[in-house]
Design an enzyme around this catalytic site. Structure first.
Site, PDB file in Angstrom:
ATOM      1  N   GLU A 285      -6.625 -10.810  -0.521  1.00 30.33           N
ATOM      2  CA  GLU A 285      -6.914 -10.523  -0.428  1.00 30.33           C
ATOM      3  C   GLU A 285      -8.437 -10.651  -0.257  1.00 30.33           C
ATOM      4  OE1 GLU A 285      -5.682  -7.079   2.421  1.00 30.33           O
ATOM      5  OE2 GLU A 285      -3.569  -6.894   1.771  1.00 30.33           O
TER       6      GLU A 285
ATOM      7  N   GLU B  45       0.766  -1.314  -0.033  1.00 28.61           N
ATOM      8  CA  GLU B  45      -0.034  -0.187   0.079  1.00 28.61           C
ATOM      9  C   GLU B  45       0.769   1.464   0.421  1.00 28.61           C
ATOM     10  OE1 GLU B  45      -2.408  -0.852   3.411  1.00 28.61           O
ATOM     11  OE2 GLU B  45      -3.550  -2.113   2.736  1.00 28.61           O
TER      12      GLU B  45
HETATM   13  O1  9MR Z   1      -8.120  -7.609   8.338  1.00 35.32           O
HETATM   14  C1  9MR Z   1      -6.821  -6.867   9.685  1.00 35.32           C
HETATM   15  C2  9MR Z   1      -7.474  -6.549  10.410  1.00 35.32           C
HETATM   16  O2  9MR Z   1      -7.177  -7.639  11.246  1.00 35.32           O
HETATM   17  C3  9MR Z   1      -6.983  -5.569  11.571  1.00 35.32           C
HETATM   18  O3  9MR Z   1      -7.705  -4.549  12.251  1.00 35.32           O
HETATM   19  C4  9MR Z   1      -6.269  -3.812  10.477  1.00 35.32           C
HETATM   20  C5  9MR Z   1      -5.932  -3.039  10.567  1.00 35.32           C
HETATM   21  O4  9MR Z   1      -4.661  -2.274   9.171  1.00 35.32           O
HETATM   22  O5  9MR Z   1      -5.764  -4.944   8.921  1.00 35.32           O
HETATM   23  C6  9MR Z   1      -6.041  -5.447   8.527  1.00 35.32           C
HETATM   24  O6  9MR Z   1      -5.622  -6.454   7.115  1.00 35.32           O
HETATM   25  C7  9MR Z   1      -5.623  -5.349   6.075  1.00 35.32           C
HETATM   26  C8  9MR Z   1      -3.995  -5.812   5.677  1.00 35.32           C
HETATM   27  O7  9MR Z   1      -3.216  -5.840   6.540  1.00 35.32           O
HETATM   28  C9  9MR Z   1      -3.957  -4.933   4.104  1.00 35.32           C
HETATM   29  N1  9MR Z   1      -5.046  -4.677   3.296  1.00 35.32           N
HETATM   30  C10 9MR Z   1      -5.965  -3.751   4.095  1.00 35.32           C
HETATM   31  C11 9MR Z   1      -6.658  -5.020   4.664  1.00 35.32           C
HETATM   32  C12 9MR Z   1      -8.259  -4.362   5.294  1.00 35.32           C
HETATM   33  O8  9MR Z   1      -7.704  -3.802   6.456  1.00 35.32           O
END
Ligand code: 9MR
Length: 367
Positions: free
Chosen positions: A261, A156
């Protein structure tokens, strides 16, 4: 005569056993088997799932998936909480879980502006940042050399308009941090596949930014093997055309494409409400949480159709796609129950909160 009877009994037994085998086969259909010749089918695992705390979930994971990503526990704040302290306790369990179950293990993520340890945000200049990146990437990637098959090296890095995000990495090093990150990861494990991972990079403007970024990494001598399109999508967007064009554009750069994802929200988004103030508090607003007690058939069908058309497209381009990973095992654990509004009930995955296959599961496996 006796011999003839014995032969008859034998033939009957044989027919019976092959019938029951066939029957069993139809029961044991699984995502990973259905797509085994096309691409890996992955899931993101929570800490509890890595620790095998719920046996039913665990057997579902082992039955359905052949690739895993850690949803949170490999992020910087967890594995590198202080400058001189790493904590690999859960990450080690995650990698061991993958090995034990013969799964492809993906590392998420090395360089990301979010979920950083507080001390990392205080890094002030390029000298400090370079030293951090060298230590961080080398320590983590070397530890799992030969055991983690691919890494999200940078996650990102882009704004929605395709420009580079002003993260602590960019602010201290400019765009040079991108090439450095990929070089360091390749040095630590030359055989691991290295990915750039982001959301909305199927949308034309951000996609152009991602293509620039990838070209920049290559031109600077970085090794990059693939691009991860996250795939946090909606029932009606992005369009299949945009997704298809992205697969073509990224693979034209010589990269593998992974959907890293995948999930599909079925709930209204505050951003869809034109003219609405996004800062408004939507919590507890019934309009924004329309299905707290179950998903109506009409939406269940829409979700199934959406997944079906996505997988048709993935199959069409199976030669370019390395992996399709869902962001979670079942609806009950999805981050989308809490984003962008906390405490809603969403239905973005293939298994419901009771681990039951949804119609979308059937629509995909029937392909
Ligand atoms: O699914 C993840 C969630 O449990 C966390 O709170 C969050 C914190 O930023 O991150 C989520 O996963 C993310 C991933 O690591 C990167 N792309 C976006 C995902 C959804 O936010």
């Amino acid at each position: 005569m006796k011999l003839r009877n014995q032969c008859l009994v034998f033939v009957c037994l044989f027919m019976l056993s092959s019938y029951s085998l066939k029957k069993e086969k139809s029961y044991t259909v699984s995502l990973k088997d259905v797509f085994k010749d096309e691409f890996y089918i992955g899931t993101a695992l929570s800490a509890d799932q890595i620790e095998e705390k719920a046996p039913k979930e665990d057997s579902l994971i082992r039955k359905e998936f052949n690739a895993i990503t850690a949803e949170n526990i490999m992020k910087s704040m967890f594995v590198h909480p202080q400058k001189d302290k790493y904590d690999f306790s859960l990450a080690d369990k995650f990698v061991a879980y993958g090995k034990k179950n013969k799964m492809f293990v993906h590392g998420h993520t090395l360089i990301w502006h979010s979920q950083l340890a507080p001390w990392m945000r205080k890094i002030k200049d390029s000298v400090e940042m370079k030293a951090f990146m060298k230590d961080h990437i080398n320590t983590i990637v070397s530890r799992y050399k030969g055991r983690i098959g691919s890494w999200d090296v940078v996650n990102e890095a882009l704004n929605e308009d395709g420009t580079l995000r002003k993260s602590v990495f960019f602010n201290t090093m400019g765009d040079k941090y991108l090439v450095d990150a990929f070089k360091l990861a390749a040095k630590a494990d030359p055989k691991a596949e290295l990915y750039y991972n982001d959301y909305n990079i199927e949308e034309p403007v951000k996609r152009a930014g991602a293509i620039n970024l990838i070209k920049k990494i290559k031109a600077g001598g970085g090794k990059i093997d693939g691009v991860g399109i996250q795939g946090h999508w909606r029932l009606n967007s992005p369009s299949l055309n945009e997704i298809e064009q992205s697969i073509l554009d990224y693979s034209a750069l010589g990269l593998k494409v992974a959907f890293t994802e995948l999930d599909i929200t079925v709930l209204p988004n505050p951003g869809d409400l034109r003219g609405a103030d996004v800062n408004q508090n939507f919590q507890g607003n019934k309009k924004m949480n329309p299905y707290p007690n179950g998903l109506p058939d009409s939406i269940q069908n829409k979700l199934a159709n959406r997944y079906e058309s996505l997988f048709r497209l993935f199959l069409k381009h199976k030669d370019k796609i390395s992996r399709v990973t869902f962001w979670g095992v079942h609806d009950g654990q999805s981050w989308l129950n809490d984003w962008p509004i906390k405490g809603r009930t969403n239905y973005p995955l293939l298994f419901d909160a009771n681990l039951k296959q949804k119609k979308a599961y059937q629509s995909i496996t029937n392909l």
